[in-house]
Design a protein around this motif. Structure first.
Motif, PDB file in Angstrom:
ATOM      1  N   VAL A  58     -14.481   0.693   3.536  1.00  0.00           N
ATOM      2  CA  VAL A  58     -14.481   0.513   2.077  1.00  0.00           C
ATOM      3  C   VAL A  58     -15.097  -0.842   1.742  1.00  0.00           C
ATOM      4  O   VAL A  58     -16.316  -0.955   1.645  1.00  0.00           O
ATOM      5  N   ASN A  76     -16.853  -4.750  -3.052  1.00  0.00           N
ATOM      6  CA  ASN A  76     -16.064  -3.524  -3.160  1.00  0.00           C
ATOM      7  C   ASN A  76     -16.956  -2.453  -3.772  1.00  0.00           C
ATOM      8  O   ASN A  76     -17.371  -2.577  -4.930  1.00  0.00           O
ATOM      9  N   SER A  78     -15.929   3.729  -5.812  1.00  0.00           N
ATOM     10  CA  SER A  78     -14.992   4.613  -5.132  1.00  0.00           C
ATOM     11  C   SER A  78     -15.664   5.912  -4.709  1.00  0.00           C
ATOM     12  O   SER A  78     -16.369   6.556  -5.505  1.00  0.00           O
ATOM     13  N   GLY A  79     -15.483   6.262  -3.446  1.00  0.00           N
ATOM     14  CA  GLY A  79     -16.071   7.503  -2.937  1.00  0.00           C
ATOM     15  C   GLY A  79     -17.444   7.338  -2.328  1.00  0.00           C
ATOM     16  O   GLY A  79     -17.975   8.279  -1.730  1.00  0.00           O
ATOM     17  N   GLU A 110     -15.738   4.468 -15.089  1.00  0.00           N
ATOM     18  CA  GLU A 110     -15.695   4.267 -13.630  1.00  0.00           C
ATOM     19  C   GLU A 110     -16.193   2.869 -13.296  1.00  0.00           C
ATOM     20  O   GLU A 110     -17.226   2.441 -13.812  1.00  0.00           O
TER      21      GLU A 110
END
Lengths: 114, 117
Positions: free
Chosen positions: B73, B24, B27-28, B1
């Motif tokens: 995001v 960034n 994710s999540g 990940e």
């Protein structure tokens, strides 16, 4: 006003021996404490944490002890390895300051001598 | 990940110039943080986002600093104009974002080292 203090800027230990890193805090509302490890040119990496309802948390070679009455916590690394050489930051948070705002100490540079 | 990604890693600018940093998150992860780390100090929180909302920007010097997190995001932190004292490492972190939980672990990116000449 530094609410989390790490009074030892550096520590050197021999490989295989115990490393003890100390941290003091002043805000009695802190309820969660963390240790982060930082290598040069990288961001801090989460190492271990402890909730104020506990006085000890262990994860492999790493153990964190919390003494709420003294507002003191420590990180024990046993046995110390050369790869543990890094800067270690103590951090604390409290629900009253916001869900997850961390307050960091100034760090202790650990050098493990082979 | 993949972890938290930041760019650029290094930036050198002259004072009074603008500069922007990009992050960034994992994710999540719904919560995103920007920290400032001066030499010899620990990270200090500048701003915290929960999704696209800045829920704590009390430590952000609003006269020259701004941040945004469009679509909840990626995030951008901007300084305009930069001053000599802004030379530092700017760290981005993210966490899953369990609302109200002080035990939500934060994961940090590698940071952007800014030098203002």
């Amino acid at each position: 006003d530094q609410q989390v203090k790490q009074n030892s800027p550096s520590l050197s230990v021999q490989e295989g021996r115990i490393s003890i890193l100390n941290c003091d805090y002043t805000n009695s509302m802190f309820d969660y404490f963390l240790w982060y490890k930082k290598y040069p040119a990288e961001g801090p990496t989460f190492l271990i944490s402890i909730s104020s309802i506990k006085d000890k948390n262990e994860d492999g070679r790493f153990t964190v002890f919390l003494n709420k009455s003294a507002k003191h916590l420590s990180l024990h690394i046993v046995p110390s390895q050369p790869g543990d050489s890094a800067v270690y930051f103590c951090a604390a948070s409290a629900k009253q300051t916001g869900a997850n705002n961390l307050f960091f100490g100034t760090g202790t540079r650990l050098t493990v001598i082979p | 990940e993949a972890g938290v990604v930041q760019s650029p890693r290094y930036k050198i600018i002259e004072k009074k110039q603008p500069v922007a940093f990009w992050c960034n998150p994992i994710s999540g992860h719904n919560t995103l943080y920007w920290y400032l780390q001066n030499l010899g100090q620990g990270p200090e929180l500048l701003i915290r986002y929960e999704n696209e909302e800045a829920v704590d920007d009390s430590q952000l010097p609003k006269d020259r600093f701004s941040a945004e997190r469009l679509k909840g995001v990626d995030s951008t932190l901007k300084i305009q104009p930069a001053e000599l004292g802004d030379s530092a490492v700017y760290l981005c972190a993210s966490s899953f974002g369990a609302s109200g939980a002080s035990t939500d672990t934060q994961y940090f990116g590698p940071g952007t080292r800014l030098t203002v000449l």
